[in-house]
Enzyme design. Structure first.
Site, PDB file in Angstrom:
ATOM      1  CD  GLU A   1      39.772  17.568  24.710  1.00 11.63           C
ATOM      2  OE1 GLU A   1      40.920  17.158  24.466  1.00 11.63           O
ATOM      3  OE2 GLU A   1      38.754  16.893  24.523  1.00 11.63           O
TER       4      GLU A   1
ATOM      5  CD  GLU B   1      51.636  22.093  23.678  1.00 15.50           C
ATOM      6  OE1 GLU B   1      51.319  22.660  24.743  1.00 15.50           O
ATOM      7  OE2 GLU B   1      50.794  21.696  22.851  1.00 15.50           O
TER       8      GLU B   1
ATOM      9  CB  SER C   1      42.449  37.856  27.843  1.00 14.69           C
ATOM     10  OG  SER C   1      41.806  37.428  29.016  1.00 14.69           O
TER      11      SER C   1
ATOM     12  CG  ASN D   1      44.920  26.716  19.763  1.00 15.83           C
ATOM     13  OD1 ASN D   1      43.811  26.746  20.301  1.00 15.83           O
ATOM     14  ND2 ASN D   1      45.661  25.637  19.725  1.00 15.83           N
TER      15      ASN D   1
ATOM     16  CB  SER E   1      48.489  25.900  29.535  1.00 13.24           C
ATOM     17  OG  SER E   1      47.808  26.653  30.516  1.00 13.24           O
TER      18      SER E   1
ATOM     19  CB  CYS F   1      46.511  20.757  21.282  1.00 16.39           C
ATOM     20  SG  CYS F   1      45.001  20.442  20.377  1.00 16.39           S
TER      21      CYS F   1
HETATM   22  P1  NAP Z   1      46.106  29.040  28.497  1.00  9.16           P
HETATM   23  O1  NAP Z   1      46.986  30.137  28.890  1.00  9.16           O
HETATM   24  O2  NAP Z   1      45.922  27.893  29.398  1.00  9.16           O
HETATM   25  O3  NAP Z   1      44.695  29.701  28.130  1.00  9.16           O
HETATM   26  C1  NAP Z   1      43.575  28.942  27.783  1.00  9.16           C
HETATM   27  C2  NAP Z   1      42.351  29.503  28.482  1.00  9.16           C
HETATM   28  O4  NAP Z   1      42.459  29.276  29.895  1.00  9.16           O
HETATM   29  C3  NAP Z   1      42.190  31.012  28.311  1.00  9.16           C
HETATM   30  O5  NAP Z   1      40.825  31.322  28.239  1.00  9.16           O
HETATM   31  C4  NAP Z   1      42.804  31.548  29.594  1.00  9.16           C
HETATM   32  O6  NAP Z   1      42.327  32.831  29.937  1.00  9.16           O
HETATM   33  C5  NAP Z   1      42.349  30.509  30.583  1.00  9.16           C
HETATM   34  N1  NAP Z   1      43.155  30.422  31.788  1.00  9.16           N
HETATM   35  C6  NAP Z   1      44.499  30.620  31.915  1.00  9.16           C
HETATM   36  N2  NAP Z   1      44.878  30.404  33.182  1.00  9.16           N
HETATM   37  C7  NAP Z   1      43.778  30.050  33.867  1.00  9.16           C
HETATM   38  C8  NAP Z   1      43.516  29.719  35.233  1.00  9.16           C
HETATM   39  N3  NAP Z   1      44.487  29.666  36.141  1.00  9.16           N
HETATM   40  N4  NAP Z   1      42.254  29.406  35.592  1.00  9.16           N
HETATM   41  C9  NAP Z   1      41.261  29.440  34.690  1.00  9.16           C
HETATM   42  N5  NAP Z   1      41.430  29.766  33.394  1.00  9.16           N
HETATM   43  C10 NAP Z   1      42.672  30.052  32.984  1.00  9.16           C
HETATM   44  O7  NAP Z   1      46.499  28.360  27.138  1.00  9.16           O
HETATM   45  P2  NAP Z   1      47.394  28.924  26.002  1.00  9.16           P
HETATM   46  O8  NAP Z   1      48.789  28.634  26.380  1.00  9.16           O
HETATM   47  O9  NAP Z   1      47.000  30.280  25.608  1.00  9.16           O
HETATM   48  O10 NAP Z   1      46.874  27.916  24.847  1.00  9.16           O
HETATM   49  C11 NAP Z   1      47.628  26.953  24.309  1.00  9.16           C
HETATM   50  C12 NAP Z   1      47.501  25.628  25.029  1.00  9.16           C
HETATM   51  O11 NAP Z   1      46.239  25.050  24.747  1.00  9.16           O
HETATM   52  C13 NAP Z   1      48.521  24.672  24.501  1.00  9.16           C
HETATM   53  O12 NAP Z   1      49.080  23.912  25.536  1.00  9.16           O
HETATM   54  C14 NAP Z   1      47.707  23.766  23.588  1.00  9.16           C
HETATM   55  O13 NAP Z   1      48.276  22.518  23.363  1.00  9.16           O
HETATM   56  C15 NAP Z   1      46.405  23.703  24.332  1.00  9.16           C
HETATM   57  N6  NAP Z   1      45.309  23.277  23.444  1.00  9.16           N
HETATM   58  C16 NAP Z   1      44.758  22.049  23.638  1.00  9.16           C
HETATM   59  C17 NAP Z   1      43.758  21.589  22.797  1.00  9.16           C
HETATM   60  C18 NAP Z   1      43.147  20.234  22.973  1.00  9.16           C
HETATM   61  O14 NAP Z   1      42.086  19.995  22.415  1.00  9.16           O
HETATM   62  N7  NAP Z   1      43.740  19.322  23.725  1.00  9.16           N
HETATM   63  C19 NAP Z   1      43.311  22.415  21.773  1.00  9.16           C
HETATM   64  C20 NAP Z   1      43.888  23.666  21.601  1.00  9.16           C
HETATM   65  C21 NAP Z   1      44.882  24.088  22.471  1.00  9.16           C
HETATM   66  P3  NAP Z   1      43.216  34.170  29.675  1.00  9.16           P
HETATM   67  O15 NAP Z   1      43.412  34.257  28.200  1.00  9.16           O
HETATM   68  O16 NAP Z   1      42.355  35.235  30.217  1.00  9.16           O
HETATM   69  O17 NAP Z   1      44.490  33.965  30.424  1.00  9.16           O
END
Ligand code: NAP
Length: 463
Positions: free
Chosen positions: A228, A368, A157, A131, A207, A262
């Protein structure tokens, strides 16, 4: 598994990459470990110099990098360019202050001399989201590299071009090979990387499910993590607030990054005396958004990053409507999409949406909503606002609007969140620590606290 860049505005595939082979991954880990043994002995002055050059590379090419961000994840181009500028800012911030944050700290004891010093840990794995594909990485990397660690990036990815560009930026700035490497691997291989002895710690932004998975893998290996994760940030407005300013900030706070931040305001808890005026103002602001191709300068709302995010949001909004919520604006993806130009029909679109009169028991209570959907609740007083604000499992940021000093005091002290902003939307800033509590994660990035996460805080006692 292939890793693909797909334009979210059109659905057109831009480029496909092969994942790193096991042998190539092994080379990266070996290079990181070997480089760390040398890099840890470089001076703060030298690292600060490289970080300053990194900022210059970013600033000098911000248009190009901005276009790359927009092409891969769909935020409006102006926002993408600002993200590149902010990434340069965090590099300069740690170049200027890193040595001071990591200076030995003398402590008076019964030793002849005792002090605390901060030493790097080694290769750190960063698992990052799409993001803010530049900002999230640089806010990890700038302090980590300034402290003498080396970094390995497993980016989301769907942003491989950004991931490779960032690796090249550090190299072009003069950091030696192996100080910062991008690993083009899928999530399924993260646990194996974490299990490798050469990786000393890990950080993940993303996530809850991904965070829990990484933390479990690191827990088995007794390795430090920073997480985070998501947020359901409240945005509370009391009758004493400057309503016009609150409405305008509410629209920005919710729609920033096409609603995929987030720390976006997600639940609007508005005093019942002003809720109607707030709703009308917010609706007016959201109707004025220019939806369209995010590469076009005048666009203020682009697509969501992936089809899955649209599907998840549709399910959440439908569940709320089914249980009795009212869509004051938007909510219907199909009719919204039908109005877009044919070239954008294959993209991941969701209309700006306002839901009101949301009953208890919907996903709005605890999930969320990662997209342009404002959830508005009327509250009878500050007690109820704080109670609802704190009722979710997440605790990232919170924004409170009031001119009353007593209310401001209560908001700052009683909201369960990693940050509370009064009369302002929540934002990250290199000078201030950033992070959450509860299921939003733990640890801090940015500020002085951020650079202390991936160091050995060593006690020295000399008699
Ligand atoms: P996501 O699916 O969790 O992906 C984030 C990263 O984690 C990607 O590189 C993903 O790789 C990897 N990943 C996914 N599953 C994993 C696993 N089981 N083990 C290890 N790595 C794994 O997150 P998203 O849904 O795309 O992103 C949005 C989330 O991020 C939202 O909940 C948002 O609030 C949060 N966020 C938090 C912050 C903060 O600072 N607190 C900032 C920005 C975003 P792949 O792409 O290869 O699946």
């Amino acid at each position: 598994m292939a890793i693909a860049s797909i334009n979210p505005a059109t659905g057109i595939t831009l480029q496909v990459f092969d994942e790193l082979s096991d042998a190539a991954l092994e080379d990266c880990l070996a290079q990181a470990a070997a480089r760390f043994d040398q890099y840890r002995h470089t001076s703060f002055e030298q690292r600060a110099h490289w970080l300053t050059l990194t900022a210059e590379v970013l600033e000098g090419n911000k248009q190009h990098y901005g276009q790359l961000i927009t092409a891969e994840m769909g935020k409006p181009l102006a926002a993408a360019i600002s993200e590149v500028e902010k990434s340069a800012w965090v590099c300069r911030f740690y170049a200027d202050h890193g040595a001071e944050f990591l200076a030995h700290r003398a402590v008076l004891t019964d030793a002849s001399h005792s002090f605390v010093c901060y030493q790097p840990l080694g290769p750190i794995l960063a698992v990052m989201p799409w993001n803010f594909p530049f900002w999230q990485v640089f806010r990890f990397a700038a302090p980590a590299l300034m402290a003498g660690n080396v970094g390995l990036l497993k980016h989301a990815s769907n942003v491989p071009q950004c991931a490779l560009a960032i690796e090249a930026i550090f190299a072009n700035a003069g950091f030696p090979p192996g100080v910062f490497q991008t690993l083009l691997i899928g999530a399924a291989r993260v646990a194996n990387v974490v299990a490798d002895d050469r990786i000393k710690a890990a950080t993940l932004t993303g996530s809850e499910a991904a965070g829990a998975s990484l933390a479990a893998a690191c827990g088995h290996q007794i390795k430090k993590t920073v997480l985070e994760l998501g947020g359901t940030d409240p945005f509370i407005v009391m009758p004493s607030a400057d309503l016009e300013a609150a409405v305008s900030s509410a629209a920005t706070a919710r729609m920033l990054n096409n609603g995929q931040s987030c720390i976006a305001a997600k639940r609007f808890l508005i005093h019942e005396a002003i809720v109607e005026a707030f709703l009308q103002g917010l609706k007016h602001q959201l109707m004025a958004l220019q939806v369209g191709d995010p590469m076009v300068e005048t666009t203020t709302l682009g697509p969501l990053a992936t089809p899955r995010i649209v599907r998840d949001l549709v399910d959440q909004v439908q569940a709320c409507l089914h249980l009795g919520a009212i869509a004051l604006l938007g909510g219907d993806v199909l009719s919204f999409k039908a109005q877009l130009p044919p070239a954008l029909q294959g993209g991941n679109w969701f209309p700006p949406t306002i839901l009101t009169q949301i009953p208890a028991g919907t996903p709005a209570d605890h999930e969320e909503f990662f997209g342009p959907v404002a959830l508005v609740f009327a509250v009878k007083d500050l007690d109820q606002a704080i109670q609802i604000a704190n009722s979710t499992p997440l605790g990232l940021g919170a924004s409170g609007w009031s001119q009353d000093p007593d209310e401001q005091q209560r908001l700052t002290q009683e909201l369960d969140a990693g940050a509370v902003f009064i009369n302002s939307l929540v934002k990250s800033d290199p000078r201030l620590p950033f992070g959450g509590i509860k299921r939003s994660g733990y640890g801090r990035e940015l500020g002085q606290e951020g650079i202390h996460e991936f160091v050995n805080i060593k006690t020295v006692w000399i008699k």
